[in-house]
Design a protein around this motif. Structure first.
Motif, mmCIF file in Angstrom:
data_model
loop_
_atom_site.group_PDB
_atom_site.id
_atom_site.type_symbol
_atom_site.label_atom_id
_atom_site.label_comp_id
_atom_site.label_asym_id
_atom_site.label_seq_id
_atom_site.Cartn_x
_atom_site.Cartn_y
_atom_site.Cartn_z
ATOM 1 N N LYS A 201 0.840 -1.204 0.000
ATOM 2 C CA LYS A 201 0.000 0.000 0.000
ATOM 3 C C LYS A 201 0.870 1.247 0.000
ATOM 4 O O LYS A 201 0.552 2.228 -0.672
ATOM 5 N N TYR A 204 2.136 2.252 -3.268
ATOM 6 C CA TYR A 204 1.110 2.916 -4.068
ATOM 7 C C TYR A 204 0.822 4.320 -3.547
ATOM 8 O O TYR A 204 0.037 5.056 -4.131
ATOM 9 N N PHE A 206 -0.748 4.988 -0.629
ATOM 10 C CA PHE A 206 -2.046 5.071 0.043
ATOM 11 C C PHE A 206 -1.872 5.304 1.535
ATOM 12 O O PHE A 206 -0.815 5.051 2.104
ATOM 13 N N ASN B 382 -5.011 -3.014 -4.486
ATOM 14 C CA ASN B 382 -4.354 -1.714 -4.504
ATOM 15 C C ASN B 382 -4.575 -1.020 -5.840
ATOM 16 O O ASN B 382 -4.801 0.188 -5.905
ATOM 17 N N GLU B 383 -4.517 -1.825 -6.902
ATOM 18 C CA GLU B 383 -4.765 -1.285 -8.230
ATOM 19 C C GLU B 383 -6.192 -0.706 -8.286
ATOM 20 O O GLU B 383 -6.441 0.329 -8.891
ATOM 21 N N GLU B 384 -7.102 -1.392 -7.605
ATOM 22 C CA GLU B 384 -8.496 -0.948 -7.587
ATOM 23 C C GLU B 384 -8.612 0.445 -6.957
ATOM 24 O O GLU B 384 -9.330 1.303 -7.450
ATOM 25 N N VAL B 385 -7.892 0.641 -5.861
ATOM 26 C CA VAL B 385 -7.923 1.947 -5.200
ATOM 27 C C VAL B 385 -7.388 3.018 -6.142
ATOM 28 O O VAL B 385 -7.945 4.110 -6.273
ATOM 29 N N LYS B 386 -6.321 2.652 -6.845
ATOM 30 C CA LYS B 386 -5.696 3.600 -7.761
ATOM 31 C C LYS B 386 -6.680 4.015 -8.857
ATOM 32 O O LYS B 386 -6.852 5.203 -9.152
#
Lengths: 391, 506
Positions: A201, A204, A206, B382-386
């Motif tokens: 995370k 990314y 986040f 995580n890709e989904e959040v992005k």
């Protein structure tokens, strides 16, 4: 102050999920105090988990069935019937355990698939279709056990599934070594998984939990795993039943949270029309969910037959309702689209704990039913209230 | 005693954020047929719901005088008792009960505490004669055509001794003959002293039958025309219906690059097996790259059905004709085929069949294209959040976080989530069904701006809309539908609200 705020926000966001765990802990503590610690003894916990096994696997499957807005009433007697077939394979036909079990699981999946076809393709309401199945399998169970009555299974390997424990290698201070090792590996796996998730995370960019809260979470859950391991290691260690439940939960948890299939199941449950318009094949998902339910019913039958070391003429009676109760206690919603596999397991353990605790306390069976009914109603009331707050 | 059976004075009704009716005045004389016309959303249905007590006394302002008495209807049964009968567009009959049971449903003929079925049948027979329906009272509703069912509804209203009959779009689902019969019946009832309010989109019928016509627009009474004075004429009605100028809320887009044809339908028809009729009839239509096509028409004209028949046919219509995408003939059997072929369909009813209301923003956005965030069936959360974040930002979705439950968002933001879900599938052709219904002006402007961005990126848009302003403001070409068929194709320059209305009310 930051820490307090974050904790508060976390609890507020997850009250529905935490509620169930809190309820379980309250129940466990209450019984432990009332029985002077007897309830939390190694032997009792081990027995409790073993006796919850055949309902727990049904509850996992039932949760998914309820998530897609259906119900399956046939699973109780299907489990009973397939349990009897298992016994016949092993005794009268002399087929090996290693062939019997996969064949029975496959048979269960096919029967479940058939239910799925009745529901999704032909359009029979699942309540009616599976009610018919319930009657049919009850008859079938009586049919195959009619001549012999109870079929006693003497296959050691098979009976170990419901009564045996994993080998210990050696005992240290009366503790079961392999169990300790499995528990230790489990804790390591959990910590590794959480840390790699968090790191992922972060790459990314986040938001993640603050280090403080994250450490507390790790320590807390590791401690719980360690404690359960320690308790079980004090008796005979992990039973095969517990290992099977853990494997089923891990697979289904992964399937429902981390795969496209899982997403499709929840999409169909939350809004079938929108799912269809999103390019999801609603029929196919229904087949898969009912098929998986059938397979788990077969597993439940195997666990139950093995635990009793025999197939009886009434095996499976009311299993379906116990499984439905466990699923609802575990937070599944009949409106569809909501419910977790982990919840179903907790629900099954809550119900089993209630039975076990009340038995230890010598509560009469009449009161036991009423109290379990009350807990079921209470769980659903809690669910409805917290949902209102959210929506 | 006044000449009026009904006077609705200064009626205002507000919904959160919208003023549905403001100071509406509406009067009906005894024994007249009074038609109520207006665009979709003009407030006709709301006005009738106020009258019938669906919106109880106290939730609106103004007063209702019915038969010289001020009325305060708290529920529908109060208005029925007073002698008002309302027949909704969606028929409210029990298909598996007999005609006589339906006529007296909720109003049973009793002998003591028991239902007197014999008397019920006798009375039903008399009423059926009155509405000229030649079926035995024992016939099941299911076995009747829609036209005959409509007559049963009227019979049901008459059984309650109504003096004022309200019909909401009674002929929308009827064929020519049935419509003709219905109109004849209304005239006959009029001669028996029953007044009638009819809401209708079909202006020819209105002209044929009405003694008076009241036009509503944007929740206000515009005018009441009198047939005996010769005021009722098609062009007069249309002019009053559309009236306003197009407000300047449509972003300008002067230099569009329009390319080759991406979608082409030839002789395209869809037969609905449940309704037993063609909902889409012999349609020829094409859409070019970078173009916005407007599909105008009134409710029930077959626009949504057309969209569904293109988009993988989820309602299982029987399809005929050819569909070509970028010159290649295609057969799309499932919505997933349509998505693969590059079509996306943002539904009209975002709550009903567009969104997963209990799920959060990010899982709604990814729902139609999980392939884009997974490998071999395993999701990368995580890709989904992005991805969710990309659409939340680019579509200006206002929400506290991506984890927010979609059911809690405002209509405009829900619409944007719905749009985001479809944009993530990477479509070539985007079908928008009523893209701005029920959302505020600010969000509307944002959606129009996004539409212009999308065509710049080479997408083609088919926009179905009941808002004429929107159709005229955004489209490059306009198709007008009525009764499942295309009644005309207009270039942006030649289209006016009047020309569209004329075609749509054919």
């Amino acid at each position: 102050m930051e820490f307090y705020k974050e904790t508060k926000a976390l609890v507020k966001a997850n009250i529905r999920d935490y509620g169930m765990y809190i309820a379980l802990i309250v129940i466990l503590l209450t019984f432990t105090i009332m029985t002077n610690g007897l309830f939390m003894s190694s032997r009792n916990i081990s027995n409790l988990l073993d006796s919850a096994g055949y309902i727990a696997v049904l509850a996992v499957g039932m949760t998914l069935v309820i998530v897609i807005r259906h119900i399956d009433l046939s699973v109780g007697f299907l489990a009973g019937f397939l349990g009897a077939i298992t016994a016949i394979f092993l005794t009268q036909m002399g087929i090996s355990v290693w062939i019997t079990i996969p064949v029975i699981l496959l048979l269960g999946a096919i029967i479940g698939l058939f239910n799925g076809v009745l529901v999704a393709k032909i359009g029979i309401p699942s309540f009616v279709a599976t009610l018919a199945g319930m009657l049919i399998f009850r008859g079938a169970l009586l049919q195959v056990t009619e001549k012999t009555g109870t079929i006693i299974v003497r296959d050691e390997q098979f009976n170990a599934i419901g009564n045996g424990f994993i080998p210990s290698i050696m005992q240290i201070n009366g503790l079961h070594l392999l169990t300790l090792l499995v528990g230790f590996v489990g804790v390591l796996f959990y910590i590794y998984n959480e840390i790699s998730n968090r790191r992922n995370k972060l790459t990314y960019g986040f938001d993640v939990m603050s280090k403080g809260i994250f450490s507390i979470k790790l320590v807390l859950i590791s401690a719980i795993i360690a404690y359960i391991t320690w308790i079980l290691a004090g008796y005979n260690g992990f039973s095969w039943t517990v290992i099977i439940i853990i494997i089923v939960v891990l697979i289904y948890h992964f399937l429902t949270t981390k795969t496209v299939l899982g997403r499709h199941i929840y999409a169909v449950g939350s809004n079938p029309e929108a799912a269809h318009l999103s390019g999801i094949n609603v029929q196919k998902i229904t087949y898969i969910v009912f098929g998986s339910m059938g397979m788990l019913a077969a597993l439940s039958g195997i666990l139950f037959t093995s635990r009793l070391q025999s197939a009886t003429t009434t095996a499976g009676t009311l299993f379906e309702l116990d499984a439905i109760a466990a699923a609802y206690v575990g937070g599944v919603s009949s409106a569809g689209g909501v419910g977790k596999v982990t919840g179903a397991i907790i629900g099954a353990i809550v119900m089993a704990s209630l039975s076990s605790g009340m038995n230890l306390l010598g509560v009469g069976i009449s009161y036991q039913y009423m109290i379990r009914g009350g807990v079921l109603a209470g769980a659903v009331i809690f669910d409805v209230m917290t949902r209102k707050q959210r929506a | 005693m006044s000449d009026y059976i009904l006077e609705m004075n200064d009626i205002s009704k507000e919904f959160p954020g919208v003023k549905a009716l403001s100071n509406v005045n509406f009067k009906v004389r005894k024994g007249e047929i009074h038609c109520l016309v207006g665009e979709n959303g003009a407030g006709k249905s709301t006005l009738m719901k106020v009258l019938s007590g669906v919106y109880p006394y106290g939730t609106y302002d103004g007063d209702i005088v019915f038969e010289d008495q001020v009325q305060q209807f708290k529920e529908i049964s109060d208005s029925v008792k007073a002698g008002i009968g309302i027949i909704y567009q969606e028929l409210a009959l029990f298909p598996d009960l007999a005609v006589y049971e339906n006529i007296f449903a909720g109003n049973e003929v009793k002998k003591g505490p028991f239902v007197d079925w014999n008397q019920t049948i006798v009375q039903a027979t008399q009423i059926l004669k009155k509405v000229k329906l030649k079926v035995t009272p024992e016939t099941l509703i299911r076995e009747l055509s829609v036209g005959k069912q409509q007559l049963v509804e009227i019979a049901k209203a008459l059984s309650k001794d109504v003096n004022l009959l309200i019909l909401d779009e009674p002929t929308a689902a009827l064929n020519e003959d049935d419509s003709e019969n219905l109109l004849k019946l209304l005239k006959e009832l009029k001669s028996q002293g029953i007044s009638c309010i009819m809401i209708s989109h079909k202006l020819k019928e209105v002209i044929e039958i009405a003694d008076k016509v009241t036009v509503l627009r944007d929740g206000k009474t515009i005018c009441t025309l009198d047939a005996s004075e010769g005021e009722v004429a098609e062009n007069v009605i249309i002019k009053n219906m559309v009236g306003r100028e197009i407000e300047d809320i449509y972003p300008k887009h002067p230099d569009k690059k329009i390319g080759d044809t991406v979608l082409k339908l030839t002789n395209w028809s869809a037969y609905d097996t449940q309704l037993g009729r063609n909902v889409v009839k012999n349609i020829d239509l094409h859409v070019k790259k970078g173009e916005i096509i407007g599909i105008a028409g009134l409710m029930g004209s077959g626009r949504t059905e057309l969209a569904l028949s293109i988009f993988g046919n989820p309602k299982n219509y029987k399809l005929q004709g050819n569909l070509e995408i970028q010159g290649e003939p295609k057969v799309l059997k499932h919505t997933s085929d349509a998505i693969k072929a590059g079509i996306a369909y943002v539904t009209e009813d975002r709550k009903g069949d567009g969104l997963f209301l209990l799920q959060d923003i990010k899982s709604n956005v990814s729902a139609a294209h999980l392939k884009g965030i997974s490998k071999k069936g395993i999701l990368n959360l995580n890709e989904e959040v992005k991805v969710g974040k990309v659409y939340k930002d680019s579509l200006y979705i206002k929400a506290s976080s991506l984890e927010q439950i979609v059911g809690k968002l405002s209509g405009g933001n829900q619409q944007k989530v719905s749009l985001g879900k479809w944009l993530f599938t990477g479509p070539k052709i985007l079908i928008l069904d009523e893209p701005t219904r029920g959302i505020d002006v600010g969000a509307k402007f944002e959606i129009y701006t996004i539409m212009n961005q999308l065509i710049d990126e080479g997408m083609s848009i088919i926009m179905i809309s009941s808002e004429l302003g929107e159709v005229l403001g955004m489209s490059d070409r306009i198709y007008v539908m009525a009764n499942g068929a295309i009644k005309g194709e207009l270039a942006r320059k030649e289209a006016t609200q009047e020309t569209i209305m004329e075609l749509a009310t054919q």
